[in-house]
Design an enzyme around this catalytic site. Structure first.
Site, short mmCIF file in Angstrom:
data_model
loop_
_atom_site.label_atom_id
_atom_site.label_comp_id
_atom_site.label_asym_id
_atom_site.label_seq_id
_atom_site.Cartn_x
_atom_site.Cartn_y
_atom_site.Cartn_z
N HIS A 182 -2.43 1.11 -5.32
CA HIS A 182 -3.46 1.93 -4.68
C HIS A 182 -4.80 1.19 -4.85
O HIS A 182 -5.01 0.53 -5.86
CB HIS A 182 -3.49 3.27 -5.41
CG HIS A 182 -4.32 4.33 -4.76
ND1 HIS A 182 -5.69 4.39 -4.91
CD2 HIS A 182 -3.98 5.40 -3.99
CE1 HIS A 182 -6.15 5.45 -4.25
NE2 HIS A 182 -5.14 6.08 -3.68
N ASP A 204 -0.63 3.02 -13.87
CA ASP A 204 -1.16 4.03 -12.96
C ASP A 204 -0.07 5.08 -12.79
O ASP A 204 0.90 4.88 -12.05
CB ASP A 204 -1.54 3.40 -11.62
CG ASP A 204 -1.96 4.45 -10.58
OD1 ASP A 204 -1.83 5.65 -10.85
OD2 ASP A 204 -2.40 4.03 -9.49
N GLN A 228 1.46 9.03 -9.63
CA GLN A 228 2.63 9.56 -8.92
C GLN A 228 3.85 9.73 -9.81
O GLN A 228 4.91 10.14 -9.32
CB GLN A 228 2.99 8.65 -7.72
CG GLN A 228 1.90 8.51 -6.68
CD GLN A 228 1.60 9.80 -5.92
OE1 GLN A 228 2.37 10.76 -5.96
NE2 GLN A 228 0.46 9.83 -5.24
N LYS A 245 -2.73 16.34 -8.65
CA LYS A 245 -1.43 15.95 -8.10
C LYS A 245 -0.27 16.59 -8.87
O LYS A 245 0.89 16.36 -8.55
CB LYS A 245 -1.28 14.43 -8.12
CG LYS A 245 -2.24 13.70 -7.17
CD LYS A 245 -1.92 12.21 -7.11
CE LYS A 245 -3.07 11.38 -6.59
NZ LYS A 245 -3.19 11.39 -5.13
N CYS A 250 -4.45 4.33 1.23
CA CYS A 250 -5.23 3.59 0.23
C CYS A 250 -4.47 2.39 -0.32
O CYS A 250 -4.61 2.05 -1.50
CB CYS A 250 -5.70 4.50 -0.91
SG CYS A 250 -6.92 5.70 -0.39
C1 LIG Z 1 -0.61 5.63 -7.05
C2 LIG Z 1 -1.96 6.25 -7.00
N1 LIG Z 1 -2.93 5.76 -7.76
C3 LIG Z 1 -4.17 6.29 -7.77
C4 LIG Z 1 -4.48 7.35 -6.97
C5 LIG Z 1 -5.86 7.89 -7.00
O1 LIG Z 1 -5.88 9.18 -7.51
P1 LIG Z 1 -7.20 10.02 -7.44
O2 LIG Z 1 -7.61 10.08 -6.00
O3 LIG Z 1 -6.83 11.35 -7.99
O4 LIG Z 1 -8.22 9.30 -8.27
C6 LIG Z 1 -3.48 7.91 -6.16
C7 LIG Z 1 -3.72 9.07 -5.31
O5 LIG Z 1 -4.16 9.02 -4.20
C8 LIG Z 1 -2.20 7.33 -6.17
O6 LIG Z 1 -1.23 7.82 -5.39
#
Ligand SMILES: Cc1ncc(COP(=O)(O)O)c(C=O)c1O
Ligand SMILES: Cc1ncc(COP(=O)(O)O)c(C=O)c1O
Lengths: 155, 411, 411, 155
Positions: free
Chosen positions: C122, C199, C202, C225, C365
């Site tokens: 991401h 990270d 998910q 999430k 993203c």
């Molecule tokens: C794998 C992953 N990393 C990071 C994020 C970023 O999360 P957040 O928008 O809650 O900061 C997301 C969510 O969009 C994600 O799916």
């Protein structure tokens, strides 16, 4: 507005020790000496004690700055440990902490029991413990010093 | 005047009892309570249209995006920002101030230059500048305190000199109540070509605030202190200032194009909002703004002058009790810090709590100021739209009781 | 197996209609919906004990502090952190990742050293490392993609070499569904003396996750999430790692002593939590953890394998439709990205929305990954505890309808 | 599940233009030339046009990549402005944007009216506008160029 309610917290013994703190004069050539500070409320404790040849606390001085509970607890501490050995003082400290943390009230006697009411205001418990943490630190330092010395000077 | 009796109906928490007696909530400078409409806005969001925002083509996402952007517009209008794109969502005032420190000051303050702040700043508007000054080799200067709890501005023109790059000041002091002359400071900052940042944490909730009229480049404030939820705050910044700022947090939502090697930044304000925003609480903050607008900020201010004046009079009659800050209620916010050598602030706090009264005790995140005042801690009562003179009476009685109690045990 | 019919009763939003038909919410990788117990926890907080935390001696403040710290303990237990002081509240995953980048990596990665991440990150776990690498003169290396949407680890030992200071990987890819072998990566990182950051945005919401078993130094995830509120996220960090980190935001609450010149930092975890925390949403996240524990994370994972397998089978029968990611549902999370040259992702999104179905469309993203896959955008259905096979049927029918519709206008 | 519902959005004209885009061949020696990109969805438009001596658009080529709405809008654009002067093309663009932003639908005619239904999905409006923003950019560039040239070469 029941005054009883406040009395549960600030019992007469507490107010008495707070208004007339015992053993405020610091001692000369202390064997045990420690300070403790709670930066969040500005409470401070300065503790000094001298040991006699039996290892008993023969003189003690404690100056507490801050709230009533800190001052009273410090003053009561001096009376509770004067004349005791270091080991006994440490046991008294453990017992007091056990009481204040709600684990065990059995081993605490005398005016100190008045402080049990402070548990009604849990954030204030650390005020009651400040002087005792100075005592613990001071004893620990002194014991470390003794060990070092006995290690250095073989007998 | 505000109809406090009616207002109180809107705040569910105010019917609560504490230690068997009705809650008297006088810790509003720390955080405010929330009206039903704000709580309802959160519930509504989670029950009806909770969704991630931006770029979602489905209905919930469009609704959530619209509602969040509408809240941004409300906040912009509330402080008279020139555009909603000058409103950056943050967690709180502290994050907003750090965003200026890291994103703007680290870029634009050089060795030998100066940052000027005041002697009455909250740690959140002091420690970030210590860090910038240290890392950039700049000098941090402090505008000193005058006798009456106001700023001493007699040397302002030499303290804020032409080597000054940033001037920052708290609008209303959370420890003294003092209202600072931010317009005059803005003018002096402009004169020397420095940027001007206002800590509006205690002003935006309590009085009409107009960022364009003040002429500041930045203003920081928190939702939770103005009837809004926790977890949402705002940095207002002039567009030109925002454009000269580096993003602070990088990642999703704040980028335009990304390769494995590199990334370009998104438009304003998204450039400064990395990751999923706090959608619900932004919407909740919008509802808080609606509520305040419904009352009228002029009347909110009037009410606070009135209740503060009432409290100052009552406190003035208690012997051996010191009250800090300006004597004139027109010159201060609704914050009353009090102190006596007889009763430590924490004992005040505990005794008052037994009477249902919530006040804050301690250094109020202004340790250096406390040192200047020569006290370790104060107790602080702070008012808001739902507080009444009857509550002040309850407070004053309890303060007197505590003083008698600790002095001679009589009640 | 999960009793989805009963679970659905707990989520008020699921009875909503969108465009006249029942909502089919399949955008869970973007954000999840919230059960009544989480919403209730927020309302309860605001109606009964809302207060600023830490150091308040009044009842509300003590209750709020206790509740927030209890939530921290729940989150710690949920990922098997060794102590609640290893749990730092952030706004979201993105802020947590930036905290590691700014607070740890900027301090500990030197010129010529390497940071290793993967080809499926991401933006929030890529752009921060680009910045650290650029500012520190370090090299950013990318673990490449294999054919089946997994990582190609054939060169892992030369990519992660002894000059590597940090390895980071997404646990479950939000764009492919791939579950990455984080334990193996942790072992390799340890071998070369590098720190390892996961990270978990998910993974933590969807499967049992044990930070100690994985052996990571850091893990980032978001409350929103995992059935929790927006505006709250977590950085887990091993105590040793936290102790070697610089605070990121400075100001109130995170300091111990402050003078006009200088400040010392508070204990962990407060050192990393400047300003008033998002108290309500932290408590809400605790309630979300309770809810998930009530379901059992093993069963949550089982349910997702089952529904994902069901969906993969159904999608597999649609001609000219590509589904990305591993074919085996055991090797992936409940994320189904699909693509066809006949229908652009946005048209899918709009057509499905007319049928009440919420899916995400775009690059999710992960622009560089999209470029690697050779597509500009995909549509993505993602599942959670309340999704049913009937909902998958509705989705599959609508996808088929859209394809027919754009191909020849027939319905 | 009323198919009518989709038809409101994706009218036959849209599907027709999307399946059979008009004027896809780029022109040689264009006077007007511009690209537009929406990085968020990967939509792209490349537009080129040649002007005759009267300043009318004599040839036009447009290649749109991305969603149906973007493609259809681009294809319709080429038919709407072919043969028009630059000024007329700009007016057509203004009218179309006014319609899509819900301000005024009066001035739009022909197949382009089919795109009005896209307003039902507000986030998709920018897909419909992408080609037109390329047209605006291209015209602006060309006009600037003309001005510069006329300034440089005194007549
Ligand atoms: C794998 C992953 N990393 C990071 C994020 C970023 O999360 P957040 O928008 O809650 O900061 C997301 C969510 O969009 C994600 O799916
Ligand atoms: C004047 C002032 N500035 C800054 C802050 C910090 O606000 P927050 O804790 O919401 O970041 C406060 C609140 O405590 C304040 O009173």
């Amino acid at each position: 507005m029941a005054p009883d309610d406040l009395d549960g917290l600030y019992r007469d013994a507490i107010l008495d020790h707070c208004r007339n703190p015992r053993n405020r004069a610091l001692v000369e050539r202390p064997d045990v000496s420690a300070n403790a500070v709670n930066p969040f409320c500005g409470d401070e404790v300065r503790l000094q004690a001298a040991l006699d040849s039996d290892g008993r606390i023969s003189r003690i001085g404690l100056q507490a700055v801050g709230c009533a509970i800190n001052q009273a607890s410090g003053s009561m501490l001096t009376e509770a440990v004067l004349g005791r050995t270091i080991k006994e003082a440490r046991a008294a400290s453990d017992a007091f902490q056990a009481m204040m943390q709600g684990r065990d009230t059995a081993a605490v006697e005398g005016p100190l029991t008045a402080l049990a009411g402070v548990k009604k205001a849990p954030v204030r418990v650390k005020c009651a413990l400040l002087a005792w943490s100075a005592l613990d630190d001071g004893i620990e330092d002194e014991e470390r010093r003794r060990k070092d010395t006995s290690g250095l000077i073989p007998d | 005047m505000l109809d406090t009796a009616r207002i109180r109906q809107d705040f569910p928490i105010l019917s609560r009892k504490v230690n068997g007696v009705p809650l008297v909530y006088l810790d509003n400078a720390a955080t405010s309570q929330k009206p039903r409409s704000v709580i309802r806005a959160l519930v509504d969001y989670y029950e009806r249209y909770n969704s991630n925002v931006h770029r979602g083509v489905h209905t919930l996402s469009m609704e959530a995006t619209d509602a969040m952007e509408e809240a941004r517009q409300k906040v912009a209008d509330f402080v008279n920002a020139e555009s909603p794109s000058c409103i950056i969502w943050t967690r709180n005032t502290t994050e907003a101030l750090n965003l200026v420190a890291q994103g703007w000051a680290m870029e634009h303050v050089a060795a030998g230059e100066r940052i000027v702040t005041t002697a009455m700043e909250h740690h959140s508007n002091l420690v970030p500048w210590q860090r910038v000054a240290r890392e950039r080799g700049a000098e941090l200067r402090i505008l000193p305190l005058a006798e009456d709890g106001a700023l001493d501005l007699s040397d302002v023109n030499s303290i804020i000199d032409t080597r000054t790059r940033l001037v920052t000041a708290v609008h209303v002091s959370n420890s003294l109540g003092t209202i600072n002359p931010v317009k005059a400071l803005a003018a002096r900052a402009k004169e020397v070509g420095a940027a001007f940042l206002v800590d509006g944490a205690q002003s935006v909730p309590h009085m009409p605030v107009d960022v364009q009229d003040i002429g500041c480049d930045f203003m920081a404030f928190s939702g939770h202190k103005m009837l809004g939820p926790t977890g949402i705050g705002v940095l207002y910044a002039r567009r030109e200032a925002l454009e000269r700022m580096e993003p602070f947090l990088v990642g999703g939502e704040m980028v335009l194009q990304v390769s494995y090697e590199d990334a370009t930044w998104n438009d304003l304000p998204m450039r400064f909002e990395a990751g999923t925003p706090n959608v619900a609480d932004a919407i909740g903050m919008g509802a808080a703004v609606d509520y305040l607008n419904g009352l009228g900020m002029d009347r909110v201010r009037e009410h606070e002058i009135q209740i503060t004046g009432y409290a100052l009079d009552a406190f003035g009659e208690i012997e051996d009790l010191d009250v800090f800050g300006p004597a004139d209620p027109e010159k201060r916010g609704g914050v009353i810090p009090f102190h006596t050598t007889e009763v430590h602030a924490h004992d005040f706090g505990t005794v008052l709590d037994r009477r249902g009264i919530a006040v804050r005790t301690g250094h109020h995140c202004t340790m250096p100021l406390m040192e200047t005042l020569g006290v370790a801690a104060t107790a602080r009562a702070s008012f808001y739209v739902y507080n009444t003179e009857e509550e002040v009476d309850v407070l004053v009685d309890a303060v007197k009781e505590a003083m008698r109690y600790f002095l001679d045990g009589s009640r």
